[in-house]
Design a protein around this motif. Structure first.
Motif, PDB file in Angstrom:
ATOM      1  N   ARG A   6       0.822  -1.198   0.000  1.00 48.29           N
ATOM      2  CA  ARG A   6       0.000   0.000   0.000  1.00 48.29           C
ATOM      3  C   ARG A   6       0.865   1.261   0.000  1.00 48.29           C
ATOM      4  O   ARG A   6       2.020   1.245   0.424  1.00 48.29           O
ATOM      5  N   THR A   7       0.286   2.328  -0.476  1.00 51.27           N
ATOM      6  CA  THR A   7       0.921   3.654  -0.403  1.00 51.27           C
ATOM      7  C   THR A   7       0.274   4.431   0.733  1.00 51.27           C
ATOM      8  O   THR A   7      -0.955   4.521   0.811  1.00 51.27           O
ATOM      9  N   SER A   8       1.117   4.944   1.623  1.00 51.07           N
ATOM     10  CA  SER A   8       0.622   5.665   2.795  1.00 51.07           C
ATOM     11  C   SER A   8      -0.245   6.852   2.390  1.00 51.07           C
ATOM     12  O   SER A   8       0.161   7.682   1.575  1.00 51.07           O
ATOM     13  N   ARG A   9      -1.423   6.939   2.966  1.00 49.93           N
ATOM     14  CA  ARG A   9      -2.300   8.071   2.684  1.00 49.93           C
ATOM     15  C   ARG A   9      -1.717   9.359   3.261  1.00 49.93           C
ATOM     16  O   ARG A   9      -1.931  10.450   2.700  1.00 49.93           O
ATOM     17  N   TRP A  10      -0.998   9.266   4.361  1.00 52.93           N
ATOM     18  CA  TRP A  10      -0.339  10.451   4.913  1.00 52.93           C
ATOM     19  C   TRP A  10       0.682  11.010   3.927  1.00 52.93           C
ATOM     20  O   TRP A  10       0.805  12.228   3.751  1.00 52.93           O
ATOM     21  N   ALA A  11       1.415  10.114   3.262  1.00 55.05           N
ATOM     22  CA  ALA A  11       2.401  10.542   2.273  1.00 55.05           C
ATOM     23  C   ALA A  11       1.707  11.191   1.067  1.00 55.05           C
ATOM     24  O   ALA A  11       2.184  12.189   0.513  1.00 55.05           O
ATOM     25  N   ILE A  12       0.574  10.600   0.668  1.00 56.84           N
ATOM     26  CA  ILE A  12      -0.162  11.164  -0.463  1.00 56.84           C
ATOM     27  C   ILE A  12      -0.627  12.577  -0.150  1.00 56.84           C
ATOM     28  O   ILE A  12      -0.468  13.506  -0.956  1.00 56.84           O
ATOM     29  N   TRP A  13      -1.175  12.772   1.056  1.00 57.92           N
ATOM     30  CA  TRP A  13      -1.664  14.095   1.430  1.00 57.92           C
ATOM     31  C   TRP A  13      -0.520  15.085   1.642  1.00 57.92           C
ATOM     32  O   TRP A  13      -0.674  16.276   1.356  1.00 57.92           O
ATOM     33  N   ALA A  14       0.605  14.596   2.123  1.00 59.58           N
ATOM     34  CA  ALA A  14       1.765  15.481   2.276  1.00 59.58           C
ATOM     35  C   ALA A  14       2.190  16.038   0.923  1.00 59.58           C
ATOM     36  O   ALA A  14       2.457  17.246   0.778  1.00 59.58           O
ATOM     37  N   ARG A  15       2.248  15.178  -0.075  1.00 60.85           N
ATOM     38  CA  ARG A  15       2.625  15.632  -1.422  1.00 60.85           C
ATOM     39  C   ARG A  15       1.568  16.552  -2.006  1.00 60.85           C
ATOM     40  O   ARG A  15       1.900  17.551  -2.667  1.00 60.85           O
ATOM     41  N   ARG A  16       0.312  16.273  -1.763  1.00 54.66           N
ATOM     42  CA  ARG A  16      -0.752  17.132  -2.288  1.00 54.66           C
ATOM     43  C   ARG A  16      -0.711  18.518  -1.637  1.00 54.66           C
ATOM     44  O   ARG A  16      -0.813  19.540  -2.315  1.00 54.66           O
ATOM     45  N   PHE A  17      -0.574  18.539  -0.325  1.00 49.24           N
ATOM     46  CA  PHE A  17      -0.518  19.826   0.366  1.00 49.24           C
ATOM     47  C   PHE A  17       0.682  20.649  -0.113  1.00 49.24           C
ATOM     48  O   PHE A  17       0.577  21.856  -0.346  1.00 49.24           O
ATOM     49  N   GLY A  18       1.835  19.985  -0.246  1.00 46.26           N
ATOM     50  CA  GLY A  18       3.025  20.696  -0.722  1.00 46.26           C
ATOM     51  C   GLY A  18       2.853  21.213  -2.134  1.00 46.26           C
ATOM     52  O   GLY A  18       3.286  22.329  -2.458  1.00 46.26           O
ATOM     53  N   GLY A  19       2.179  20.432  -2.987  1.00 46.14           N
ATOM     54  CA  GLY A  19       1.949  20.855  -4.357  1.00 46.14           C
ATOM     55  C   GLY A  19       0.978  22.014  -4.472  1.00 46.14           C
ATOM     56  O   GLY A  19       1.013  22.757  -5.464  1.00 46.14           O
ATOM     57  N   VAL A  20       0.114  22.194  -3.481  1.00 48.54           N
ATOM     58  CA  VAL A  20      -0.816  23.324  -3.478  1.00 48.54           C
ATOM     59  C   VAL A  20      -0.163  24.560  -2.873  1.00 48.54           C
ATOM     60  O   VAL A  20      -0.369  25.695  -3.345  1.00 48.54           O
ATOM     61  N   ALA A  21       0.637  24.372  -1.826  1.00 50.47           N
ATOM     62  CA  ALA A  21       1.229  25.510  -1.103  1.00 50.47           C
ATOM     63  C   ALA A  21       2.157  26.338  -1.980  1.00 50.47           C
ATOM     64  O   ALA A  21       2.130  27.578  -1.939  1.00 50.47           O
ATOM     65  N   VAL A  22       2.975  25.675  -2.780  1.00 48.10           N
ATOM     66  CA  VAL A  22       3.964  26.401  -3.590  1.00 48.10           C
ATOM     67  C   VAL A  22       3.302  27.344  -4.591  1.00 48.10           C
ATOM     68  O   VAL A  22       3.585  28.552  -4.605  1.00 48.10           O
ATOM     69  N   PRO A  23       2.420  26.867  -5.481  1.00 43.02           N
ATOM     70  CA  PRO A  23       1.800  27.807  -6.431  1.00 43.02           C
ATOM     71  C   PRO A  23       0.921  28.851  -5.744  1.00 43.02           C
ATOM     72  O   PRO A  23       0.833  29.988  -6.211  1.00 43.02           O
ATOM     73  N   LEU A  24       0.292  28.499  -4.627  1.00 42.46           N
ATOM     74  CA  LEU A  24      -0.544  29.463  -3.923  1.00 42.46           C
ATOM     75  C   LEU A  24       0.298  30.621  -3.398  1.00 42.46           C
ATOM     76  O   LEU A  24      -0.089  31.795  -3.527  1.00 42.46           O
ATOM     77  N   ALA A  45      -4.489  35.197   1.261  1.00 42.18           N
ATOM     78  CA  ALA A  45      -3.936  34.159   0.391  1.00 42.18           C
ATOM     79  C   ALA A  45      -2.599  33.637   0.907  1.00 42.18           C
ATOM     80  O   ALA A  45      -2.353  32.424   0.918  1.00 42.18           O
ATOM     81  N   VAL A  46      -1.733  34.547   1.357  1.00 39.07           N
ATOM     82  CA  VAL A  46      -0.407  34.119   1.776  1.00 39.07           C
ATOM     83  C   VAL A  46      -0.469  33.369   3.110  1.00 39.07           C
ATOM     84  O   VAL A  46       0.289  32.416   3.337  1.00 39.07           O
ATOM     85  N   LEU A  47      -1.371  33.764   3.989  1.00 41.15           N
ATOM     86  CA  LEU A  47      -1.539  33.024   5.237  1.00 41.15           C
ATOM     87  C   LEU A  47      -2.141  31.647   4.970  1.00 41.15           C
ATOM     88  O   LEU A  47      -1.794  30.664   5.654  1.00 41.15           O
ATOM     89  N   SER A  48      -3.018  31.571   3.993  1.00 40.04           N
ATOM     90  CA  SER A  48      -3.567  30.267   3.603  1.00 40.04           C
ATOM     91  C   SER A  48      -2.463  29.368   3.062  1.00 40.04           C
ATOM     92  O   SER A  48      -2.416  28.165   3.365  1.00 40.04           O
ATOM     93  N   ALA A  49      -1.558  29.946   2.279  1.00 38.26           N
ATOM     94  CA  ALA A  49      -0.426  29.179   1.755  1.00 38.26           C
ATOM     95  C   ALA A  49       0.456  28.676   2.894  1.00 38.26           C
ATOM     96  O   ALA A  49       0.938  27.539   2.867  1.00 38.26           O
ATOM     97  N   GLY A  50       0.662  29.518   3.903  1.00 40.04           N
ATOM     98  CA  GLY A  50       1.458  29.094   5.046  1.00 40.04           C
ATOM     99  C   GLY A  50       0.801  27.967   5.814  1.00 40.04           C
ATOM    100  O   GLY A  50       1.473  27.026   6.265  1.00 40.04           O
ATOM    101  N   LEU A  51      -0.525  28.026   5.961  1.00 42.37           N
ATOM    102  CA  LEU A  51      -1.249  26.955   6.659  1.00 42.37           C
ATOM    103  C   LEU A  51      -1.157  25.646   5.887  1.00 42.37           C
ATOM    104  O   LEU A  51      -0.893  24.580   6.470  1.00 42.37           O
ATOM    105  N   VAL A  52      -1.347  25.710   4.578  1.00 38.93           N
ATOM    106  CA  VAL A  52      -1.252  24.501   3.754  1.00 38.93           C
ATOM    107  C   VAL A  52       0.165  23.940   3.797  1.00 38.93           C
ATOM    108  O   VAL A  52       0.366  22.715   3.854  1.00 38.93           O
ATOM    109  N   ALA A  53       1.178  24.806   3.780  1.00 33.63           N
ATOM    110  CA  ALA A  53       2.563  24.356   3.852  1.00 33.63           C
ATOM    111  C   ALA A  53       2.843  23.670   5.180  1.00 33.63           C
ATOM    112  O   ALA A  53       3.540  22.637   5.234  1.00 33.63           O
TER     113      ALA A  53
END
Length: 271
Positions: A6-24, A45-53
């Motif tokens: 299996r692929t860890s769901r925590w790892a999947i969400w970590a990559r997703r959150f990181g992929g959203v934080a950078v462009p945001l 917007a920038v505080l939201s990016a910090g929270l997602v990061a």
């Protein structure tokens, strides 16, 4: 029988959150720098990016801990989430450090601000009330933010000031250049910081044909905290001005002497 890893769901969400934080974060800064969004929207917007990061880093750390014991897949995704989230959090750490070093100030000047008005004068609904230091606080935090007096004429001193402003890349919005030794020289220039905050500089030169007095003001136009930028800007600029005037007087000892109309005629040739 094939064993499914299996692929860890925590790892999947970590990559997703990181992929959203950078462009945001990047898009927010770019739009604010280009004045396509207001400062209020930029902060959201920038505080939201910090929270997602932060969520990306947290999810990545949890994923690594679980992967160590479970043997599941997702190491690369967890690490990527931590890296991307950490990169987005670096500016927050930098400005957090500056906030601890400098008080919440938005307007600093070497003298009375009355003779040095801003082009975008405070008082409008879109501009917050300026926050200022007392003279005692300024002397402790920015000891070199003080009026300069030079044994050099007003006109050549203002010429040096204008040259330094141009070399720093500041956008001049108002220019009143002195013509004679008793005129007042003043310029207003605007600076756009990397995150897109607007700040304005006022440099005022008074004096005579043989002396010059330089005062300076630097103010944030749409921020609640300058993180020390205004004070350090004045300190750095006046240090540059000190060096430029010192170099000029060293290389031209007579530069501080006024021109006499009687001396316009050429001197007789030496025998």
């Amino acid at each position: 029988m094939r064993i499914v890893i299996r692929t860890s769901r925590w790892a999947i969400w970590a990559r997703r959150f990181g992929g959203v934080a950078v462009p945001l974060l990047v898009i927010s800064v770019l739009l604010h720098h280009l004045r396509l969004i207001t400062s209020d929207l930029f902060l959201v917007a920038v505080l939201s990016a910090g929270l997602v990061a932060a969520l990306a880093v947290l999810a990545g750390i949890v994923a690594l801990g679980r992967l160590w014991f479970s043997g599941d897949q997702g190491w690369s995704r967890a690490l990527m989430g931590i890296v991307l989230g950490g990169l987005c959090l670096m500016p927050f750490a930098w400005y957090g450090n500056l906030a601890l070093r400098y008080p919440a100030v938005t307007d600093i000047a070497t003298a009375d601000r009355g003779p040095m008005p801003l082009v975008f004068e405070p008082g409008t609904a879109s501009m917050p009330t300026p926050k200022m230091l007392t003279s005692a606080q300024r002397a402790v935090i920015f000891p070199n933010v003080e009026t300069r007096t030079y044994p050099l004429g007003l006109v050549p001193t203002f010429g040096i000031v204008r040259s330094l402003v141009a070399s720093n890349g500041w956008d001049i919005k108002m220019l009143r250049e002195p013509v004679e030794g008793l005129d007042v020289g003043q310029l207003n220039a605007q600076i756009v910081t990397l995150p897109g905050w607007r700040e304005e500089v006022v440099v005022r030169v008074t004096g005579t044909a043989t002396t010059a007095v330089v005062d300076m003001r630097s103010a944030s136009l749409n921020a609640l905290h300058d993180f020390g930028s205004n004070g350090t800007r004045i300190t750095d600029f006046l240090a540059q001005l000190d060096d430029a005037v010192t170099t000029l007087l060293r290389d031209n000892p007579n530069a501080n002497q006024p021109i006499d109309d009687d001396d316009d005629e050429p001197a007789p040739p030496a025998n």
